[in-house]
Enzyme design. Structure first.
Site, PDB file in Angstrom:
ATOM      1  CB  SER A  41      -0.926   0.016   1.215  1.00 55.50           C
ATOM      2  OG  SER A  41      -0.179  -0.154   2.400  1.00 55.50           O
ATOM      3  CG  ASP A 331      -5.174   4.896   7.012  1.00 54.58           C
ATOM      4  OD1 ASP A 331      -4.006   4.970   7.457  1.00 54.58           O
ATOM      5  OD2 ASP A 331      -5.459   4.210   6.014  1.00 54.58           O
ATOM      6  CG  HIS A 334      -2.161   3.324   4.530  1.00 56.58           C
ATOM      7  ND1 HIS A 334      -3.326   2.775   5.022  1.00 56.58           N
ATOM      8  CD2 HIS A 334      -1.443   2.303   4.008  1.00 56.58           C
ATOM      9  CE1 HIS A 334      -3.324   1.480   4.787  1.00 56.58           C
ATOM     10  NE2 HIS A 334      -2.189   1.158   4.174  1.00 56.58           N
TER      11      HIS A 334
END
Ligand SMILES: *[C@@H]1O[C@H](CO)[C@@H](O)[C@H](O)[C@H]1NC(C)=O
Ligand SMILES: *[C@@H]1O[C@H](CO)[C@@H](O)[C@H](O)[C@H]1NC(C)=O
Ligand SMILES: *[C@@H]1O[C@H](CO)[C@@H](O)[C@H](O)[C@H]1NC(C)=O
Ligand SMILES: *[C@@H]1O[C@H](CO)[C@@H](O)[C@H](O)[C@H]1NC(C)=O
Ligand SMILES: *[C@@H]1O[C@H](CO)[C@@H](O)[C@H](O)[C@H]1NC(C)=O
Length: 365
Positions: A41, A331, A334
Site C-alpha cells: 500500500s 488513517d 498510511h
C-alpha cells in the site's frame, strides 16, 4: 550531370535527416525516465482496487484526487511525487484493465501484499511473474505496431523500485504476541524474497534498482492504539520499541543483501534507500515540518491516537481531523500526503541512499 549531383545532394540530405531522427529517437527512448514498481500500500496506485475489487473510495483521496483512486491516503503517495519530479504521468496499475497508459512505466504494487504469500494473492514473487508476462507481451505488441508501450531499451534503462515488507513484519509480530525473537527468526526468509525478485528482474534485463527499507512500524497510531503499553515500552520519541527493533533488523538484513547483490551484479546499480530514517525524523521533530500531534491519525476516531478498530477511516463512526496537512499519518497506518511529500523530496535527493544517487541521475547526469 547537374541533375545527378542535385539528386545525390537530396539523397544525402534525406539520409542526414533520417540519421538525425534515428539518433534523437534512440536518445529519447534511452533517456526517457521509466519506473517499474513493486510493493504494497505504500506505493499502490490502484492495484488492490483493480485486482480484488476492494472498495477504496472517499475519504481516501480527499486532499488531491477528490475521488477514490485505490490509493490508501488522502492524496499522493511517494511514488506519485517521484513521477511529478521526473515529469511523468502517474503510474497505471498493471491490473487496471480500463485504458491504462504504460508509457511512464508500470505499477505492480498491491495493498496488503507481503513478501511471503498471505492474505492478498499478490506477494512479491507473483508481482515479478506479472512483470515477466508484462514485458513479454509489451515487446510482442510493439512488434505488431502498438504504441505507448515500453520497448527493450526502455526495460533496460527503467528503474525497478521495490517497497515491501511492512505487512510481513506486522503479521509476524501479531502472531508472536509482540515479541522480538520469533519475528527476528523469520526475517531472513523475508529478505530472501527480495533477493529472488532482484535476481529474476536482472535475468529479464533490469539493471537499475531502487529498494526502500521499511518504515518505523512502532510509530504508527494503529499499533500504539491496539497494543496496551507502559512508558518503558516506548522509545525516547514515543514509538513502540519492539516494533521498531523488528523494522530495524529487517532493514539491516536488506542493507546487507544490497551489498551482496552489488558484488554479484557488477553491471547493475542497486540503491538502498533509508526511508526509515526520514519517516522517523518526522515523528522526532514534527514541528520542524509543520506537523502536530505526530501519533494521532487524521481519519478515524478516539483519543489519543484517533484510531479505533470499530470505526476505522471510511467505516461508520469515523471522522476527519480539522487540518489534514498537519498530520503525519492519515488513517493510523498510511502516511498522509503532506508527509509523503516531505519524504519524497528528501529521498529523491539521494542523501538517504547507498550509493548516493539522485533519482533523476538514472537518466540525466
Ligand atoms: C499516454 O501517456 C503519454 C505520456 O503522458 C501520452 O503522450 C500518450 O498520448 C498517452 N497515450 C494515450 C493512449 O492516452
Ligand atoms: C513470450 O511470448 C512468446 C509468444 O509471443 C512465447 O512463445 C514465450 O514462451 C513467452 N516467454 C515467456 C518467458 O513468457
Ligand atoms: C501477550 O503479552 C502480554 C504482555 O506482555 C501478556 O500480558 C499476555 O498474557 C500475552 N498473551 C498471550 C496469549 O501470551
Ligand atoms: C468494538 O466493538 C466490540 C464489539 O462490538 C466491543 O466489544 C469493543 O469494546 C469495541 N471497542 C472499542 C474500542 O470501542
Ligand atoms: C493547515 O495547516 C497548515 C500547516 O500548519 C497551515 O499552513 C494552513 O494554514 C492550515 N489550514 C487551515 C485551514 O487552518
Amino acid at each position: 550531370m547537374v541533375m545527378e549531383i542535385r539528386m545525390n545532394a537530396i539523397w544525402c540530405w534525406i539520409n542526414i535527416l533520417l540519421l538525425i531522427s534515428t539518433l534523437s529517437n534512440g536518445v529519447e527512448s534511452q533517456r526517457r525516465p521509466l519506473l517499474v514498481n513493486f510493493g504494497d500500500s505504500n506505493s499502490d496506485t490502484g492495484g488492490v482496487l483493480a485486482g480484488i475489487g476492494l472498495p477504496i473510495g472517499l475519504p481516501n483521496g480527499i486532499t488531491f484526487f477528490h475521488r477514490g483512486t485505490g490509493r490508501l491516503g488522502d492524496g499522493r503517495l511517494i511514488i506519485d511525487f517521484f513521477c511529478e519530479h521526473l515529469k511523468l504521468s502517474y503510474l497505471s496499475p498493471y491490473l487496471d484493465s480500463l485504458s491504462p497508459n504504460f508509457s511512464s512505466g508500470v505499477n505492480f504494487a498491491v495493498s496488503g501484499a507481503t513478501l511471503l504469500p498471505k492474505f492478498v494473492p499478490f506477494a512479491l514473487s507473483i508481482q515479478v511473474r506479472q512483470f515477466i508476462h508484462f514485458k513479454n507481451r509489451s515487446l510482442e505488441l510493439l512488434s505488431l505496431g502498438s504504441r505507448d508501450l515500453i520497448n527493450e531499451e526502455g526495460f533496460r534503462s527503467a528503474l525497478y523500485m521495490i517497497d515491501i515488507g511492512q505487512n510481513d513484519l506486522q503479521v509476524a509480530l501479531y502472531a508472536s504476541n509482540i515479541t522480538y525473537r520469533p519475528v527476528a527468526k523469520q526475517i531472513p526468509s523475508f529478505v530472501e524474497e527480495i533477493r529472488l525478485a532482484v535476481q529474476t528482474i536482472y535475468q529479464y534485463g533490469g539493471r537499475n534498482f531502487w529498494i526502500h527499507n521499511t518504515g518505523p512500524l512502532g510509530c504508527q497510531p494503529k499499533e500504539l492504539a491496539l497494543h496496551p503499553h507502559k512508558s518503558s515500552d516506548l522509545d525516547r520519541v514515543g514509538c513502540l520499541r519492539v516494533h521498531n527493533r523488528v523494522a530495524k533488523t529487517f532493514n539491516k538484513g536488506l542493507r546487507i543483501l544490497t551489498e551482496d547483490l552489488r558484488l554479484v551484479y557488477k553491471d547493475a546499480v542497486i540503491v538502498y534507500v533509508d526511508v526509515y530514517s526520514v519517516k522517523y525524523s518526522l515523528f522526532a521533530n514534527p514541528e520542524k515540518y509543520g506537523f502536530k500531534n505526530p501519533f494521532a491519525a487524521c481519519c478515524g476516531r478516539g483519543a489519543p491516537y484517533f484510531y479505533d478498530r470499530n470505526a476505522t477511516c471510511g467505516q461508520p463512526g469515523f471522522s476527519i481531523c480539522r487540518n489534514v496537512s498537519e498530520s503525519i499519518v492519515w488513517d493510523g497506518v498510511h502516511y498522509a500526503e503532506a508527509s509523503n511529500h516531505v519524504v519524497a523530496k528528501r529521498i529523491q535527493k539521494g542523501h538517504y541512499s547507498t550509493p548516493k544517487i539522485k533519482l533523476e541521475q538514472f537518466w540525466y547526469s
